[in-house]
Design a protein around this motif. Structure first.
Motif, PDB file in Angstrom:
ATOM      1  N   VAL A  48       0.818  -1.218   0.000  1.00  0.00           N
ATOM      2  CA  VAL A  48       0.000   0.000   0.000  1.00  0.00           C
ATOM      3  C   VAL A  48       0.856   1.276   0.000  1.00  0.00           C
ATOM      4  CG1 VAL A  48      -1.786   1.274   1.229  1.00  0.00           C
ATOM      5  CG2 VAL A  48      -1.979  -1.184   0.966  1.00  0.00           C
ATOM      6  N   PRO A  49       1.868   1.387   0.864  1.00  0.00           N
ATOM      7  CA  PRO A  49       2.685   2.606   0.800  1.00  0.00           C
ATOM      8  C   PRO A  49       3.325   2.817  -0.571  1.00  0.00           C
ATOM      9  CG  PRO A  49       3.199   1.388   2.780  1.00  0.00           C
ATOM     10  CD  PRO A  49       2.280   0.543   2.007  1.00  0.00           C
ATOM     11  N   MET A  91       0.872   3.964  -3.149  1.00  0.00           N
ATOM     12  CA  MET A  91       0.564   5.397  -3.010  1.00  0.00           C
ATOM     13  C   MET A  91       1.672   6.242  -3.622  1.00  0.00           C
ATOM     14  SD  MET A  91      -0.947   5.161   0.817  1.00  0.00           S
ATOM     15  CE  MET A  91      -1.060   6.860   1.239  1.00  0.00           C
ATOM     16  N   ILE A  92       2.931   5.820  -3.409  1.00  0.00           N
ATOM     17  CA  ILE A  92       4.042   6.598  -3.979  1.00  0.00           C
ATOM     18  C   ILE A  92       4.002   6.515  -5.507  1.00  0.00           C
ATOM     19  CG2 ILE A  92       6.538   6.895  -4.020  1.00  0.00           C
ATOM     20  CD1 ILE A  92       6.617   5.741  -1.218  1.00  0.00           C
ATOM     21  N   ILE A 105       1.505   8.972  -6.918  1.00  0.00           N
ATOM     22  CA  ILE A 105       1.999  10.357  -6.978  1.00  0.00           C
ATOM     23  C   ILE A 105       3.050  10.507  -8.070  1.00  0.00           C
ATOM     24  CG2 ILE A 105       3.396  12.051  -5.741  1.00  0.00           C
ATOM     25  CD1 ILE A 105       0.753  12.195  -4.663  1.00  0.00           C
ATOM     26  N   VAL A 159       3.285  13.172 -11.315  1.00  0.00           N
ATOM     27  CA  VAL A 159       4.255  14.269 -11.476  1.00  0.00           C
ATOM     28  C   VAL A 159       5.328  13.944 -12.501  1.00  0.00           C
ATOM     29  CG1 VAL A 159       3.940  15.089  -9.134  1.00  0.00           C
ATOM     30  CG2 VAL A 159       5.781  13.501  -9.606  1.00  0.00           C
ATOM     31  N   MET A 193      -8.212  13.620  -3.659  1.00  0.00           N
ATOM     32  CA  MET A 193      -7.134  12.639  -3.686  1.00  0.00           C
ATOM     33  C   MET A 193      -6.572  12.373  -2.298  1.00  0.00           C
ATOM     34  SD  MET A 193      -4.711  12.301  -6.878  1.00  0.00           S
ATOM     35  CE  MET A 193      -3.011  12.241  -6.483  1.00  0.00           C
ATOM     36  N   ILE A 232      -8.540   9.704  -0.487  1.00  0.00           N
ATOM     37  CA  ILE A 232      -8.201   8.332  -0.875  1.00  0.00           C
ATOM     38  C   ILE A 232      -6.963   7.878  -0.126  1.00  0.00           C
ATOM     39  CG2 ILE A 232      -7.458   6.912  -2.819  1.00  0.00           C
ATOM     40  CD1 ILE A 232      -9.060   8.999  -4.542  1.00  0.00           C
ATOM     41  N   ALA A 233      -5.979   8.779  -0.054  1.00  0.00           N
ATOM     42  CA  ALA A 233      -4.734   8.437   0.643  1.00  0.00           C
ATOM     43  C   ALA A 233      -5.012   8.165   2.112  1.00  0.00           C
ATOM     44  CB  ALA A 233      -3.737   9.574   0.494  1.00  0.00           C
ATOM     45  N   ALA A 272      -6.758   4.785   2.462  1.00  0.00           N
ATOM     46  CA  ALA A 272      -5.801   3.688   2.242  1.00  0.00           C
ATOM     47  C   ALA A 272      -4.886   3.531   3.442  1.00  0.00           C
ATOM     48  CB  ALA A 272      -4.994   3.960   0.976  1.00  0.00           C
ATOM     49  N   ALA A 273      -4.415   4.669   3.966  1.00  0.00           N
ATOM     50  CA  ALA A 273      -3.503   4.614   5.110  1.00  0.00           C
ATOM     51  C   ALA A 273      -4.217   4.034   6.324  1.00  0.00           C
ATOM     52  CB  ALA A 273      -2.970   6.010   5.410  1.00  0.00           C
ATOM     53  N   LEU A 290       4.989   4.728   4.392  1.00  0.00           N
ATOM     54  CA  LEU A 290       3.629   5.277   4.434  1.00  0.00           C
ATOM     55  C   LEU A 290       3.678   6.757   4.794  1.00  0.00           C
ATOM     56  CD1 LEU A 290       0.701   4.304   4.121  1.00  0.00           C
ATOM     57  CD2 LEU A 290       0.614   4.100   6.585  1.00  0.00           C
ATOM     58  N   PHE A 308       6.153   8.762   4.206  1.00  0.00           N
ATOM     59  CA  PHE A 308       6.686   9.449   3.030  1.00  0.00           C
ATOM     60  C   PHE A 308       5.578   9.667   1.993  1.00  0.00           C
ATOM     61  CE2 PHE A 308       9.001   9.026  -1.102  1.00  0.00           C
ATOM     62  CZ  PHE A 308       9.619  10.255  -1.046  1.00  0.00           C
ATOM     63  N   ALA A 309       4.786   8.596   1.777  1.00  0.00           N
ATOM     64  CA  ALA A 309       3.703   8.697   0.796  1.00  0.00           C
ATOM     65  C   ALA A 309       2.695   9.754   1.227  1.00  0.00           C
ATOM     66  CB  ALA A 309       3.019   7.349   0.630  1.00  0.00           C
ATOM     67  N   MET A 310       2.361   9.768   2.531  1.00  0.00           N
ATOM     68  CA  MET A 310       1.395  10.759   3.012  1.00  0.00           C
ATOM     69  C   MET A 310       1.944  12.164   2.853  1.00  0.00           C
ATOM     70  SD  MET A 310      -1.378   9.345   3.745  1.00  0.00           S
ATOM     71  CE  MET A 310      -2.200  10.803   4.329  1.00  0.00           C
ATOM     72  N   LEU A 366       3.983  13.154   0.556  1.00  0.00           N
ATOM     73  CA  LEU A 366       3.862  13.504  -0.859  1.00  0.00           C
ATOM     74  C   LEU A 366       2.434  13.941  -1.184  1.00  0.00           C
ATOM     75  CD1 LEU A 366       5.899  10.790  -2.793  1.00  0.00           C
ATOM     76  CD2 LEU A 366       6.450  13.168  -2.477  1.00  0.00           C
ATOM     77  N   PHE A 367       1.455  13.183  -0.649  1.00  0.00           N
ATOM     78  CA  PHE A 367       0.059  13.520  -0.942  1.00  0.00           C
ATOM     79  C   PHE A 367      -0.292  14.894  -0.383  1.00  0.00           C
ATOM     80  CE2 PHE A 367      -0.750   9.146  -2.103  1.00  0.00           C
ATOM     81  CZ  PHE A 367      -1.773   9.274  -3.015  1.00  0.00           C
ATOM     82  N   ARG A 374       1.329  17.590  -2.400  1.00  0.00           N
ATOM     83  CA  ARG A 374       0.655  17.706  -3.692  1.00  0.00           C
ATOM     84  C   ARG A 374      -0.657  18.465  -3.538  1.00  0.00           C
ATOM     85  NH1 ARG A 374       1.014  17.259  -8.978  1.00  0.00           N
ATOM     86  NH2 ARG A 374      -0.998  16.820  -9.903  1.00  0.00           N
ATOM     87  N   ILE A 396       6.326  18.968  -6.675  1.00  0.00           N
ATOM     88  CA  ILE A 396       7.141  17.818  -6.277  1.00  0.00           C
ATOM     89  C   ILE A 396       8.194  17.602  -7.343  1.00  0.00           C
ATOM     90  CG2 ILE A 396       7.058  15.321  -5.876  1.00  0.00           C
ATOM     91  CD1 ILE A 396       4.129  15.821  -4.928  1.00  0.00           C
TER      92      ILE A 396
END
Lengths: 372, 75
Positions: free
Chosen positions: A309-310, A313-314, A317, A321, B1, B4-5, B8-9, B36, B38-40, B42-43, B46, B52
């Motif tokens: 999942v992580p 998500m990356i 994104i 971009v 968006m 959704i993140a 999911a998290a 996770l 890091f992904a959050m 980024l979201f 954004r 980014i």
């Protein structure tokens, strides 16, 4: 070992066929015809001819360590730190590849099929399917590939046969007008888009059936995939003409719009879209799977599943971009990507292979150990 | 968006991390939680409109000279 699944050589071959068709079948004809004009199909043949020895090289590398993945033996051979850095480079290549392939699907759908849908929604839906596939593991991916292969082949057959009445032989002439240099430049795109990406298969190499039959299986898959690419490029030149094909981003889709049998069988271009969704799904699943497995092995984790999942998500994104518009992508794919892919898909594996030849530890150690 | 993140998290924390915690696989848990986070980030960046950085620009910067030399030799 993180992945416990085992696939047979037939499934390995099918996966390599679908992988080499995915994304290449839609993107490559345009790159080929814009570089080599009406000789694009010759450039495709040159590309396939260069791609097959490349696959043989991957097999030679994989066969030296038949029960380890690329990232595992990179670390073993190059030492802890250098090995980790090179492994991280391989990981970044697989990861970036999955983001780019995902973006290709998004671009295709939002420019051609559903122009009003936001690209994020398309990516999200596909990514959910990918995450489920990766979560279920390699065996499920391979079996679903076996189920979908007949559909892909049937639809490809229809596409090719129905286009025969539209062929105009004078579009291919004069043959060899563009010269050797343009043909070589065109062949770079075929070498880089399916073949240099097949390094991903070194990540699933240890799980693919009997070690001595793996080489022939992937060469068969790559060769059939390459033949389809040559035929599709040839049809693009013969039916659309090179100038029309090179101006379109997705010429094989435009190609299918030309199908017209009598008054009743027309506008079946969605066939190409189906072929593409199926093949690109497997390409994407394998790239994403390889990157997660690689990362888990680099960090010595127990399982790659907590990363799904992580990382998804990356990827979501990054895929958005990664380039601002399709023109940037076309320039990138034809000018920069071949060289990047050459570094990651050929030079680094070559380095690992040389290290393996010098140290030659992997061979004896793994032969004495029984296969899992 | 961002919703959704977040969903999911939340799902991954509720279903995956609880399981990992019970199995005492703290290494897997911490690596996944870092990614996770890091992904959050980024979201959130954004959705806040912060540009980014694009990895393809870095690759282009590295390979541009080699690409120019080789492609001009082939044209």
């Amino acid at each position: 070992m993180i992945e416990k699944g085992n696939i047979n050589t037939r499934q390995y071959s099918i996966l390599s066929l679908l992988f080499s068709l995915g994304s290449a079948i839609l993107i490559v004809p345009s790159a080929l015809t814009s570089a080599a004009k009406q000789d694009g199909w010759i450039a495709a043949i040159v590309g396939v001819a260069a791609g097959i020895p490349l696959i043989a090289f991957y097999n030679a590398l994989g066969a030296r360590h038949p029960d380890k993945t690329l990232i595992e033996y990179t670390e073993l051979l190059l030492g802890k730190w250098v090995g980790k850095i090179v492994g991280l480079l391989f990981f970044s290549y697989f990861f970036l590849l999955s983001a780019l392939v995902l973006r290709n699907v998004g671009d295709f759908i939002t420019t051609i099929v559903m122009p009003e849908t936001p690209i994020q929604a398309v990516h999200l839906i596909l990514l959910i399917a990918i995450a489920m596939g990766v979560g279920l593991g390699l065996e499920v991916i391979a079996r679903s590939a076996e189920i979908f292969l007949p559909w892909v082949l049937l639809l490809l057959f229809f596409l090719i046969v129905f286009l025969f009445p539209k062929i105009e032989m004078d579009r291919i002439q004069p043959v060899f007008e563009s010269g050797i240099k343009a043909i070589l430049r065109g062949s770079l795109s075929v070498i880089s888009i399916p073949y240099l990406e097949l390094v991903v298969f070194l990540m699933i190499f240890p799980y693919a059936g009997k070690p001595e039959r793996r080489g022939a299986a992937i060469i068969k898959g790559g060769l059939i995939g390459g033949t389809v690419l040559v035929v599709i490029t040839l049809l693009c030149v013969l039916v659309l003409g090179w100038d029309f094909a090179s101006r379109h981003t997705f010429p094989s889709y435009t190609l299918a719009k030309k199908i017209q049998i009598g008054e009743f069988l027309q506008r079946i271009e969605v066939l190409v879209a189906i072929i593409w969704f199926l093949t690109i799904f497997f390409k994407l699943v394998l790239c994403f799977y390889a990157s997660l497995l690689g990362l888990a092995q680099l960090l010595k984790m127990n399982s790659y599943r907590p990363l799904i999942v992580p990382c998804a998500m990356i990827v979501l994104i990054v895929s958005i971009v990664v380039y601002p518009n399709i023109v940037y992508f076309r320039i990138f794919a034809s000018e920069i990507w071949p060289f990047y892919a050459l570094t990651m898909g050929f030079l680094l594996p070559l380095l690992v292979w040389i290290a393996s030849m010098i140290r030659s530890t992997g061979d004896t150690a793994s032969k004495s150990r029984p296969r899992a | 968006m961002i919703w959704i993140a977040l969903i999911a998290a939340a799902c991954v924390v509720r279903f995956e991390y609880v399981k990992l915690y019970r199995r005492k696989q703290f290494k897997d848990l911490s690596i996944s939680a870092c990614l996770l986070g890091f992904a959050m980030t980024l979201f959130i960046l954004r959705s806040a409109g912060v540009p980014i950085p694009d990895p393809l620009d870095w690759i282009s910067a590295v390979y541009k000279p080699a690409s120019k030399i080789i492609l001009s030799a082939l044209s």
